[in-house]
Design an enzyme around this catalytic site. Sequence first.
Site, mmCIF file in Angstrom:
data_model
loop_
_atom_site.group_PDB
_atom_site.id
_atom_site.type_symbol
_atom_site.label_atom_id
_atom_site.label_comp_id
_atom_site.label_asym_id
_atom_site.label_seq_id
_atom_site.Cartn_x
_atom_site.Cartn_y
_atom_site.Cartn_z
ATOM 1 N N HIS A 1 42.661 -59.636 -14.442
ATOM 2 C CA HIS A 1 41.447 -59.237 -13.737
ATOM 3 C C HIS A 1 40.492 -60.440 -13.800
ATOM 4 C CE1 HIS A 1 38.261 -56.931 -12.117
ATOM 5 N NE2 HIS A 1 38.329 -55.846 -12.860
ATOM 6 N N ARG B 1 32.683 -50.384 -10.552
ATOM 7 C CA ARG B 1 31.957 -51.654 -10.635
ATOM 8 C C ARG B 1 32.553 -52.757 -9.761
ATOM 9 N NH1 ARG B 1 30.823 -48.801 -14.847
ATOM 10 N NH2 ARG B 1 33.015 -48.342 -14.685
ATOM 11 N N THR B 2 33.851 -52.941 -9.862
ATOM 12 C CA THR B 2 34.442 -54.081 -9.171
ATOM 13 C C THR B 2 34.232 -53.938 -7.660
ATOM 14 O OG1 THR B 2 36.065 -54.289 -10.937
ATOM 15 C CG2 THR B 2 36.545 -55.448 -8.901
ATOM 16 N N ARG C 1 43.015 -54.423 -5.342
ATOM 17 C CA ARG C 1 43.295 -53.789 -6.637
ATOM 18 C C ARG C 1 44.474 -52.867 -6.441
ATOM 19 N NH1 ARG C 1 39.249 -50.928 -10.835
ATOM 20 N NH2 ARG C 1 38.913 -53.119 -11.295
ATOM 21 N N LYS D 1 52.150 -43.596 4.755
ATOM 22 C CA LYS D 1 53.183 -43.412 5.783
ATOM 23 C C LYS D 1 54.356 -44.358 5.556
ATOM 24 C CE LYS D 1 49.635 -42.618 9.310
ATOM 25 N NZ LYS D 1 49.106 -43.207 10.550
HETATM 26 C C1 NCD Z 1 38.457 -52.444 -15.896
HETATM 27 C C2 NCD Z 1 39.715 -52.466 -15.067
HETATM 28 O O1 NCD Z 1 39.776 -51.856 -13.999
HETATM 29 O O2 NCD Z 1 40.631 -53.153 -15.496
HETATM 30 N N1 NCD Z 1 37.340 -52.006 -15.195
HETATM 31 C C3 NCD Z 1 36.582 -52.934 -14.517
HETATM 32 O O3 NCD Z 1 37.004 -53.491 -13.541
HETATM 33 N N2 NCD Z 1 35.366 -53.215 -14.993
HETATM 34 C C4 NCD Z 1 38.601 -51.820 -17.224
HETATM 35 C C5 NCD Z 1 39.188 -50.449 -17.365
HETATM 36 O O4 NCD Z 1 39.520 -49.773 -16.393
HETATM 37 O O5 NCD Z 1 39.296 -50.016 -18.514
#
Ligand code: NCD
Length: 320
Positions: A135, A57-58, A107, A86
Site C-alpha cells: 500500500h 480514507r484511501t 484497490r 459479468k
Molecule cells: C488499510 C488498508 O486498506 O490496507 N487502510 C487504509 O488504507 N488506511 C488498513 C486496514 O484496512 O487495516
Amino acid sequence: MTLRGRSVVSINDLNDDEILLILDTAVRMAELAERDEHPDLLGGWVLANLFFEPSTRTRLSFESAMKRLGGDVIGFSEGGSTSAMKGETLADTVRMVSGYSDAAVIRHSREGAARMATQFATIPVINGGDGAGQHPTQTLLDLYTIRKAFGKVEGVKCALVGDLKYGRTVHSLAIALARFGAQLTLVAPEALQMPPEILRALEERGVRPRVETALAPVIPEADVIYMTRIQRERFPDPEEYARVAGSYRLTVDALKGAKAHAIVLHPLPRVDEIDAAVDATAHAKYFEQALNGVHVRMALLALLLRGEEILKEIGGQRAA
Ligand code: NCD
C-alpha cells in the site's frame, strides 16, 4: 528520471530522491491549503478510482486531493457494481479506463492486481492496496507524518505492531523505513509475523529488525508505535482469526511508560487495538496522519500527471 507518467505499485518503484520530492511537495501543498490557496494544477484531468475492495480514507482522500487541484474523479467503490460481475477481466476494465481517465488508483483483494493492471493500462496506475501485498501511498503519508513529528526518519525507533503477515501497509512501510535508516521493531503474534520475503528485502538493506511478541517491553523505547488491525478478511480460517483477534490493545495506561514525544500511528480503520481514550492523549496522531494523506496524494497526483514542472507553479523546491 521524471515522475511524469509513472506508475506506483510497490514503494520500491520510487527511489529515495523521488520519495523525498513527493514528501517535500506535500509539505508545500499543506502550506498552501493552510493559506486557503488551491492551485489549479490538474484542471481538466480525470482520475479513475477503481475500488474492488472496501475503503474510506484511501478512496476519499484521493478524490479530495484530485478535486482540490481542480481535477475530476470517476470510478466505483465496489466491484459488485461493475462488469467484473459479468465476467469482465481486470485487464479489459483497465484498458477501457485508460481511455476514460488520465490516471487510475486500483484497490483489489488479489495480490499483484495493480502490477498486472500496469501491463494493460496506458496511464499511470497507483496501487491503493493489493490484497496482502503493498500500500505504497499509505507508506508515503506514514513517512510524511513521521518526518513531520521528528524532522527525519533516520534513527527514529519505529515499532510496527499487529498483523504483520496480512497487513499490506506494514509491508511497504517496513521496506521504506529500512531504506531511510529507521530502527525497526516488529511486534506480532507468532502466527502473524512479517513474511519472509519482506524480511529478506530488509536484510538486503542491512536491516535486521528486533522481533517481539509482546507490546509492553517495546513501548518505553519507541518513538513511533504503529498499530494495525488484524486483517480478518484475509484469514482462510475464521478459527485462526479468533485465536489472534484482540492480540494487542493500546491503552492510556500502557502508554504511561512511553517517551513524552512518542507518537501513535494507525493506518485506520481501527477495531479494538487502540482504546478510544488514547485519542485524547498527545501521543495520538492517527487522525492527523489520515488528513496528511490528502496533501501527500495531491503531491503524488500532480507529479505523476504533470511532472516536476508543477513545482514552478507552487514555488516548491526540488529535493536535494
Ligand atoms: C488499510 C488498508 O486498506 O490496507 N487502510 C487504509 O488504507 N488506511 C488498513 C486496514 O484496512 O487495516
